[in-house]
Write a protein that holds these residues in place. Structure first.
Motif, PDB file in Angstrom:
ATOM      1  N   UNK A   1       0.847  -1.183   0.000  1.00 21.37           N
ATOM      2  CA  UNK A   1       0.000   0.000   0.000  1.00 21.37           C
ATOM      3  C   UNK A   1       0.889   1.241   0.000  1.00 21.37           C
ATOM      4  N   UNK A   2       0.401   2.291  -0.621  1.00 18.74           N
ATOM      5  CA  UNK A   2       1.155   3.549  -0.662  1.00 18.74           C
ATOM      6  C   UNK A   2       1.020   4.312   0.650  1.00 18.74           C
ATOM      7  N   UNK A   3       2.000   5.132   0.958  1.00 16.91           N
ATOM      8  CA  UNK A   3       1.880   5.977   2.156  1.00 16.91           C
ATOM      9  C   UNK A   3       0.600   6.805   2.111  1.00 16.91           C
ATOM     10  N   UNK A   4      -0.078   6.858   3.257  1.00 16.26           N
ATOM     11  CA  UNK A   4      -1.345   7.569   3.345  1.00 16.26           C
ATOM     12  C   UNK A   4      -2.546   6.720   3.008  1.00 16.26           C
ATOM     13  N   UNK A   5      -2.306   5.524   2.530  1.00 17.69           N
ATOM     14  CA  UNK A   5      -3.399   4.642   2.129  1.00 17.69           C
ATOM     15  C   UNK A   5      -3.988   3.854   3.288  1.00 17.69           C
ATOM     16  N   UNK A   6      -4.899   2.948   2.952  1.00 15.31           N
ATOM     17  CA  UNK A   6      -5.617   2.144   3.942  1.00 15.31           C
ATOM     18  C   UNK A   6      -5.599   0.681   3.553  1.00 15.31           C
ATOM     19  N   UNK A   7      -5.661  -0.162   4.553  1.00 21.40           N
ATOM     20  CA  UNK A   7      -5.790  -1.609   4.372  1.00 21.40           C
ATOM     21  C   UNK A   7      -6.651  -2.140   5.501  1.00 21.40           C
ATOM     22  N   UNK A   8      -7.330  -3.248   5.238  1.00 22.57           N
ATOM     23  CA  UNK A   8      -8.054  -3.932   6.316  1.00 22.57           C
ATOM     24  C   UNK A   8      -7.570  -5.370   6.384  1.00 22.57           C
ATOM     25  N   UNK A   9      -7.061  -5.733   7.545  1.00 27.76           N
ATOM     26  CA  UNK A   9      -6.665  -7.107   7.805  1.00 27.76           C
ATOM     27  C   UNK A   9      -7.829  -7.869   8.427  1.00 27.76           C
ATOM     28  N   UNK A  10      -7.882  -9.154   8.100  1.00 24.20           N
ATOM     29  CA  UNK A  10      -8.858 -10.051   8.708  1.00 24.20           C
ATOM     30  C   UNK A  10      -8.129 -11.231   9.329  1.00 24.20           C
ATOM     31  N   UNK A  11      -8.743 -11.803  10.335  1.00 22.08           N
ATOM     32  CA  UNK A  11      -8.206 -13.006  10.976  1.00 22.08           C
ATOM     33  C   UNK A  11      -9.371 -13.950  11.198  1.00 22.08           C
ATOM     34  N   UNK A  12      -9.386 -15.047  10.458  1.00 23.55           N
ATOM     35  CA  UNK A  12     -10.434 -16.047  10.595  1.00 23.55           C
ATOM     36  C   UNK A  12     -10.033 -17.056  11.660  1.00 23.55           C
ATOM     37  N   UNK A  13     -10.896 -17.216  12.647  1.00 26.35           N
ATOM     38  CA  UNK A  13     -10.598 -18.090  13.778  1.00 26.35           C
ATOM     39  C   UNK A  13     -11.439 -19.355  13.732  1.00 26.35           C
ATOM     40  N   UNK A  14     -10.875 -20.470  14.163  1.00 24.11           N
ATOM     41  CA  UNK A  14     -11.605 -21.725  14.248  1.00 24.11           C
ATOM     42  C   UNK A  14     -10.991 -22.581  15.339  1.00 24.11           C
ATOM     43  N   UNK A  15     -11.754 -23.587  15.782  1.00 24.76           N
ATOM     44  CA  UNK A  15     -11.238 -24.516  16.773  1.00 24.76           C
ATOM     45  C   UNK A  15     -11.483 -24.111  18.211  1.00 24.76           C
TER      46      UNK A  15
END
Lengths: 113, 121
Positions: free
Chosen positions: B12-26
């Protein structure tokens, strides 16, 4: 904020020998109401996520070999590996969970001599 | 078996945005607080943020406060990290980590494999 400082930064030990890593917190992580030290140790092997080894400063997580032991109280803590095995090559981190921001030591890289 | 699988990383470029996800199981996801911990290339571990199991309490490191938002969807067993105003200093592997209780203790007994976020022009 609590600053965690480990020593040494790196360590080389022969197979079968003892390895000792120190961790010092900038303030006590001993909670007086339950007399527990909010201090954990993690192992991070190359290319892997961290793994919890020790909590409450001296309690081994389930499945952790008994050659790993933790000691200390207040501000000074030690992780000891009694007889180094090849699979113990890793970076070891101490962490305080006494208060946020939770903080880690800078890590100690353990290698085979 | 507890599994935590992160996704959403990338360049991602500086100043940009990202969304991380974490899928949980068990495990019963809603019964545990969850956290994000990051590791810059060749560096140590840095706690980023924590959310309680019931989603009513959140905590942030000063370095990300006001820019990052942690959230969870217990119906989807998924943890999120919305990252805005990204800077080069946010370049790191981001780990999703499970706490030991529904209220945050700060002790992490399971970790995902991590998602690499690179901020560069």
């Amino acid at each position: 904020d609590i600053v965690m400082t480990q020593s040494p930064d790196s360590l080389a030990v022969s197979l079968g020998e003892r390895a000792t890593i120190k961790c010092k917190s900038s303030q006590s992580v001993l909670y007086s109401s339950n007399n527990k030290n909010y201090l954990a140790w993690y192992q991070q092997r190359p290319g892997q996520p961290p793994k919890l080894l020790i909590y409450w400063a001296s309690t081994r997580e389930s499945g952790v070999p008994d050659r790993f032991s933790g000691s200390g109280s207040g501000t000074d803590f030690t992780l000891t590996i009694s007889s180094l095995q090849a699979e113990d090559v890793a970076v070891y981190y101490c962490q305080q969970y006494y208060t946020t921001p939770y903080s880690f030591g800078q890590g100690t890289k353990l290698e085979i001599k | 078996e507890v599994q935590l699988v992160e996704s959403g990383g990338g360049l991602e470029q500086p100043g940009g945005s990202l969304r991380l996800s974490c899928a949980a199981s068990g495990f019963t996801f809603s019964n545990y607080a969850m956290s994000w911990v990051r590791q810059a290339p060749g560096k140590g571990l840095e706690w980023v943020s924590t959310i309680s199991g019931s989603d009513d309490s959140t905590y942030y490191a000063d370095s990300v406060k006001g820019r990052f938002t942690i959230s969870r969807d217990n119906s989807k067993n998924t943890l999120y990290l919305q990252m805005n105003s990204l800077g080069a200093e946010d370049t790191a592997v981001y780990y999703c980590a499970k706490d030991i209780l529904i209220t945050p203790v700060g002790r992490f007994d399971y970790w995902g494999q991590g998602a690499l976020v690179t901020v560069s022009s």
